[in-house]
Design an enzyme around this catalytic site. Structure first.
Site, short mmCIF file in Angstrom:
data_model
loop_
_atom_site.label_atom_id
_atom_site.label_comp_id
_atom_site.label_asym_id
_atom_site.label_seq_id
_atom_site.Cartn_x
_atom_site.Cartn_y
_atom_site.Cartn_z
N GLY A 44 43.90 31.70 45.72
CA GLY A 44 42.68 31.03 45.27
C GLY A 44 42.89 30.22 44.00
O GLY A 44 43.98 30.18 43.43
N VAL A 62 41.28 29.55 40.12
CA VAL A 62 40.47 30.18 39.09
C VAL A 62 39.92 29.09 38.17
O VAL A 62 40.68 28.26 37.65
CB VAL A 62 41.27 31.20 38.27
CG1 VAL A 62 40.37 31.89 37.24
CG2 VAL A 62 41.91 32.24 39.19
N LYS A 77 37.01 33.02 40.39
CA LYS A 77 38.10 32.83 41.35
C LYS A 77 37.50 32.52 42.71
O LYS A 77 36.72 33.30 43.25
CB LYS A 77 38.98 34.08 41.43
CG LYS A 77 40.19 33.91 42.36
CD LYS A 77 41.11 35.11 42.28
CE LYS A 77 42.36 34.89 43.12
NZ LYS A 77 43.31 36.04 43.02
N ASP A 83 51.48 43.25 41.45
CA ASP A 83 51.91 41.93 40.98
C ASP A 83 51.77 41.84 39.46
O ASP A 83 51.33 40.82 38.93
CB ASP A 83 51.10 40.82 41.66
CG ASP A 83 51.78 39.45 41.52
OD1 ASP A 83 53.00 39.41 41.28
OD2 ASP A 83 51.08 38.42 41.67
#
Length: 311
Positions: A38, A40, A54, A148
């Protein structure tokens, strides 16, 4: 409504021709970043305060897996509460334009800071290490694995570091939504690369790699093609550079190839609080007033005795 005029001070770039004007009734002011899932944006909430929004790429046309990940991201971010994670303020994951509204952190990422200014000085490094370890402890306490964690997902705001982006996070005991490794190669644990079960130790491995980057300016397994980096992660020892002191030992333990040999995030927090940080600055010794009076009186007596002796 007041609008922030200098987007550079807000760490945002100008909107592009294909960007919407608003999302969920919140005017968009600029772009904060873009990833595979996506975009942001910097936006204004209904009270005129800045927030981050987002937007899922593709909207309703996004694939089922992408939408499922987006829903799980919103749920994971909502569940985690802590001063070192960006809080979710609102979300709509079922409409034509799925989005997540979160707290805006007014600061650059750890990645941007080190790339622009070089390795963090010792005291700031310790604050970032402690804050991010506390964030991971809060995430893991909810049974969530970030998957992540990296310097780009650590924002250095005025209130300290905050961990963001739960885009590929999932419950520790959940079945993966996709096959194959997900994450950023330089900060992925060996078990992620080898497509084995991934739990909280993978986040701890990533934390160790990120702290080496923050302290030295380079990740412990180098850079280059993804395949080469992943081969080093799985088969070579980390390069800790000139990282020294207790943090070097902690990072080395976090980067162990064996997930069971790594400390937990909670243990990291405890170690950092109990002495893995820099020694406190020595405070100047203050002599109590009554001692000053005694010293002055003694000096007067000694001086008088000396004068009398001379006479």
């Amino acid at each position: 409504m007041s609008r922030p005029r200098d987007l550079r001070r807000r760490h945002a770039s100008a909107l592009g021709p294909g960007d919407p004007d608003d999302i969920g009734g919140r005017p968009l002011l600029g772009r904060l970043g873009e990833g595979g899932q996506g975009v942001v944006y910097l936006a204004e909430d209904h009270d005129g305060e800045p927030c981050a929004v987002k937007l899922l790429k593709g909207g309703m046309a996004a694939g089922r897996r992408a939408r499922d990940r987006f829903v799980k991201e919103a749920d994971a971010a909502r569940r985690v509460a802590g001063r070192h994670t960006a809080q979710v303020l609102d979300a709509d994951v079922t409409g034509d334009r799925p989005y997540i509204v979160s707290e805006y952190v007014d600061g650059p990422s750890l990645q941007e800071t080190v790339a622009g200014d070089g390795p963090l000085p010792e005291r700031r490094l310790h604050r970032v290490a402690l804050g991010t370890a506390a964030a991971l402890a809060a995430i893991h306490r909810e049974g969530i694995v970030h998957r992540d964690f990296k310097p780009g997902n650590v924002l250095l705001g005025p209130d300290g570091p905050k961990v963001i982006d739960f885009g590929i996070a999932r419950m520790a005991d959940a079945t993966p939504l996709t096959t194959g490794p997900l994450g950023t190669p330089a900060y992925m644990a060996p078990e992620q690369i080898e497509d084995e079960p991934v739990g909280p130790p993978a986040d701890v491995f990533a934390w160790g790699a990120a702290m080496v980057f923050a302290a030295t300016g380079r990740p412990p397994f180098g850079t280059g093609p993804n395949a080469a980096v992943m081969r080093r992660v799985t088969s070579r020892p980390p390069d800790l550079g000139d990282l020294d002191g207790p943090l070097r030992e902690l990072a080395a333990r976090c980067l162990d190839k064996n997930p069971q040999a790594r400390p937990s995030a909670r243990q990291l927090v405890r170690a950092l609080r109990e002495g893995a940080g820099p020694a406190p600055r020595p405070r100047p010794t203050r002599i109590p007033r009554y001692r000053w009076r005694m010293m002055v009186a003694l000096a007067v007596v000694m001086t008088a005795g000396f004068v009398i002796g001379v006479l």
